[in-house]
Scaffold this motif. Structure first.
Motif, short mmCIF file in Angstrom:
data_model
loop_
_atom_site.label_atom_id
_atom_site.label_comp_id
_atom_site.label_asym_id
_atom_site.label_seq_id
_atom_site.Cartn_x
_atom_site.Cartn_y
_atom_site.Cartn_z
N ILE A 1 29.96 24.68 -25.64
CA ILE A 1 29.22 25.91 -26.58
C ILE A 1 27.77 25.26 -26.64
N THR A 2 26.91 25.85 -26.02
CA THR A 2 25.49 25.41 -26.09
C THR A 2 24.69 26.31 -26.67
N THR A 3 23.87 25.82 -27.79
CA THR A 3 23.01 26.59 -28.56
C THR A 3 21.57 26.29 -28.25
N ARG A 4 20.75 27.26 -27.86
CA ARG A 4 19.26 26.79 -27.56
C ARG A 4 18.43 28.10 -28.27
N TRP A 5 17.22 27.66 -28.27
CA TRP A 5 16.28 28.52 -29.17
C TRP A 5 14.87 28.31 -28.52
N THR A 6 13.93 29.33 -28.56
CA THR A 6 12.59 29.31 -28.38
C THR A 6 11.98 29.68 -29.65
N THR A 7 10.70 30.21 -29.43
CA THR A 7 9.99 30.88 -30.52
C THR A 7 10.12 32.46 -30.35
N GLU A 8 10.84 32.95 -29.19
CA GLU A 8 11.01 34.30 -28.94
C GLU A 8 12.35 34.70 -29.19
N TRP A 9 13.25 33.88 -28.90
CA TRP A 9 14.64 33.97 -28.86
C TRP A 9 15.73 32.64 -29.26
N SER A 10 16.76 33.04 -29.78
CA SER A 10 17.84 32.07 -29.59
C SER A 10 18.97 32.74 -29.20
N GLU A 11 19.89 31.70 -28.48
CA GLU A 11 21.02 32.08 -27.92
C GLU A 11 22.10 31.12 -27.84
N VAL A 12 23.33 31.54 -27.58
CA VAL A 12 24.52 30.75 -27.55
C VAL A 12 25.25 30.78 -26.30
N GLU A 13 25.47 29.95 -25.66
CA GLU A 13 26.20 30.11 -24.30
C GLU A 13 27.61 29.72 -24.47
N VAL A 14 28.46 30.27 -24.14
CA VAL A 14 30.05 29.67 -24.12
C VAL A 14 30.38 29.75 -22.66
N SER A 15 31.04 28.56 -22.11
CA SER A 15 31.34 28.33 -20.86
C SER A 15 32.46 27.52 -20.71
N ASP A 16 33.48 27.87 -19.80
CA ASP A 16 34.73 27.03 -19.75
C ASP A 16 34.91 26.70 -18.11
N ASP A 17 36.08 26.00 -17.88
CA ASP A 17 36.15 25.35 -16.50
C ASP A 17 37.28 25.99 -15.92
N GLY A 18 37.39 27.71 -16.32
CA GLY A 18 38.49 28.33 -15.96
C GLY A 18 38.41 29.04 -14.60
N PRO A 19 38.97 29.99 -14.05
CA PRO A 19 38.82 30.65 -12.84
C PRO A 19 37.58 31.74 -12.95
N GLY A 20 37.11 31.75 -13.99
CA GLY A 20 35.82 32.86 -14.02
C GLY A 20 36.40 34.07 -14.07
N PHE A 21 35.39 35.12 -14.28
CA PHE A 21 35.72 36.49 -14.45
C PHE A 21 35.97 37.02 -12.98
N SER A 22 36.63 38.08 -12.86
CA SER A 22 37.05 38.80 -11.53
C SER A 22 35.78 39.84 -11.17
N GLU A 23 35.40 39.59 -10.11
CA GLU A 23 34.21 40.21 -9.53
C GLU A 23 34.26 41.87 -9.76
N ALA A 24 35.60 42.36 -9.56
CA ALA A 24 35.91 43.69 -9.71
C ALA A 24 35.72 44.02 -11.15
N LEU A 25 36.00 43.32 -12.24
CA LEU A 25 36.03 43.55 -13.78
C LEU A 25 34.31 43.19 -14.27
N LEU A 26 33.62 42.47 -13.67
CA LEU A 26 32.52 41.97 -14.34
C LEU A 26 31.66 43.01 -14.70
N ASP A 27 31.31 44.01 -13.99
CA ASP A 27 30.53 45.21 -14.37
C ASP A 27 31.17 45.77 -15.30
N GLU A 28 32.44 45.77 -15.91
CA GLU A 28 33.20 46.70 -16.71
C GLU A 28 33.22 45.92 -17.78
N LEU A 29 32.92 44.58 -18.08
CA LEU A 29 33.40 43.74 -19.35
C LEU A 29 32.56 44.50 -20.43
N GLY A 30 33.15 44.51 -21.63
CA GLY A 30 32.55 45.19 -22.85
C GLY A 30 33.12 46.29 -23.03
#
Length: 445
Positions: free
Chosen positions: A358-387
């Protein structure tokens, strides 16, 4: 590329499971709505028959036509008297209700010219209503009944009421009317049901998101109550402790009351230690629901309840670029952020093999949090439908409804963030979820 098998929340019980373990069954449609629609149809049929017969002078078989309309009205009266108008009818009852309307309209059209009657389009009305309130199976059955009725009306019907000799329509024209009505019935069923189903799914998913948020808000309120109680009880407990110590000094060692006074002093000290833990324990105290805290600390607090044996969660934070404050931006510790980040971490734990970063980064214009794992990744078929709601290959299995990512995205967007999903190394190195807020606020400002 390996496909991530699911995008739902984890297999562990979490806030979502506690707040909304399952969605309530859909309650069909109110009887009042169907009854009012049929009364409108009865009134329209009576008016049309009267205008055609007495206004335009066309000869109608009044007795059979009037009987069909009266039967519909009598059935409406019987249904209204048998049950309260506010009652909800289930899918099967609503399908039977609309099927009768199809048959009654088919009888009226049989008596008045079949498909050559301009009012043959009214056969599509029950189909349109059913597409919005019935299940897919009931819609298919109602559409088949309508199509069969259209086919029979094309073959068997009485003469179209007319002044003088009725017009002769070419067979190709009558066949075109039959094909047009049939295709229209199918299209209304397919498109109408699909759109209505998406609206129902979105309503269910938003209800689940609201339940999860309400659960988090109740926890925050409970924490605030605990903090207030700790603050208010601190003074009287201090007074009790002081009085108990004074009594201990005044009472002799062999006094029979000394044991009770010592117990009173010990218990007062115990109460004070409990209240002290409530005040300083960051894991158990959620009373600061509206306190501004550094973003990395907020993210760590949101993720800490989801730690699991065998999976390492590492935290990194820091500024990006030059001229950026080294101190982290501050953020409101809101239930939306706690629940949203928690759901994302919970989902990552379901598929991670060994580590989550879990990486937290920031600039003067934005702040963000990145959550990454070492799993199989999202299915390409579902990637556009996530959310979007109900996207899960484990939908319906062990309570998985495909709502974890949807709830996280919905709650975080309420705080002004944007949420994006992707894969590292083309999906070979795991999945990435990035949450970004514009215009970060730093303590100095």
């Amino acid at each position: 590329m390996a496909a991530r098998p699911d995008v739902n929340a984890s297999t562990q019980p979490g806030p979502l499971a506690a707040a909304s373990p399952s969605l309530p069954p859909r309650g069909g449609v109110r009887l009042r709505a169907l009854v009012l629609i049929r009364w409108g149809a009865v009134a329209g049929q009576l008016f049309t028959a009267a205008v055609v017969h007495w206004g335009l002078g066309f000869s109608l078989p009044l007795l059979p036509v009037g009987g069909a309309i009266a039967l519909s009205a009598l059935l409406n009266v019987a249904v209204s008297l048998g049950r309260p108008a506010s009652a909800r009818v289930d899918d099967r009852e609503a399908a039977i209700f609309l099927a009768f309307d199809v048959v009654q309209l088919a009888v009226l059209l049989y008596l008045t010219g079949g498909l050559t009657n301009p009012f043959a389009l009214l056969l599509l009305a029950p189909v349109a209503i059913g597409a919005n309130v019935l299940s897919l199976g009931s819609n298919i059955a109602l559409s088949l009944l309508t199509i069969v009725s259209i086919a029979l009306l094309g073959l068997f019907h009485q003469t179209l009421p007319w002044l003088g000799r009725p017009p002769e329509f070419p067979e190709i024209y009558q066949a075109g009317v039959w094909v047009g009505l049939t295709l229209t019935a199918l299209l209304i069923t397919l498109y109408g049901w699909r759109l209505a189903e998406e609206a129902r799914q979105m309503t269910d998913a938003l209800a689940a998101a609201q339940a999860a948020l309400a659960h988090e808000q109740r926890l925050s309120a409970l924490g605030a109550l605990a903090a207030a109680a700790a603050h208010e009880l601190g003074t009287p407990l201090s007074t009790i402790a002081v009085v108990a110590k004074e009594m201990l000094r005044e009472v002799e060692a062999d006094d029979p009351l000394r044991e009770d006074i010592e117990l009173l002093a010990a218990e007062s000290d115990r109460c004070r230690s409990i209240l002290a833990r409530l005040s300083v324990d960051p894991a158990g105290d959620v009373s600061d629901a509206y306190t501004l805290v550094p973003l990395p600390a907020l993210i760590e607090a949101a993720a800490q309840n989801y730690r699991r044996e065998g999976i390492t969660i590492s935290f990194e934070s820091g500024p990006m670029g030059e001229g950026v404050p080294t101190t982290a931006p501050i953020q409101v510790r809101s239930p939306e952020i706690m629940q949203g980040i928690g759901n994302i971490v919970q989902n990552a734990l379901s598929f991670a093999r060994q580590t989550i970063r879990i990486t937290t980064r920031w600039t003067t214009e934005w702040s963000e949090v990145e959550v990454s794992d070492d799993g199989p990744g999202f299915s390409e078929a579902l990637l556009d439908e996530l959310g979007t709601p109900f996207i899960s290959t484990r939908q319906g299995v062990e309570g998985h409804m495909g709502l974890g990512v949807f709830i996280a995205k919905t709650l975080l967007e309420r705080t002004g963030a944007s949420v994006s999903f992707g894969n590292r190394g083309g999906g070979r190195d795991g999945a990435i979820v990035v949450v970004r807020w514009p215009n970060p606020v730093f303590k100095a400002t």
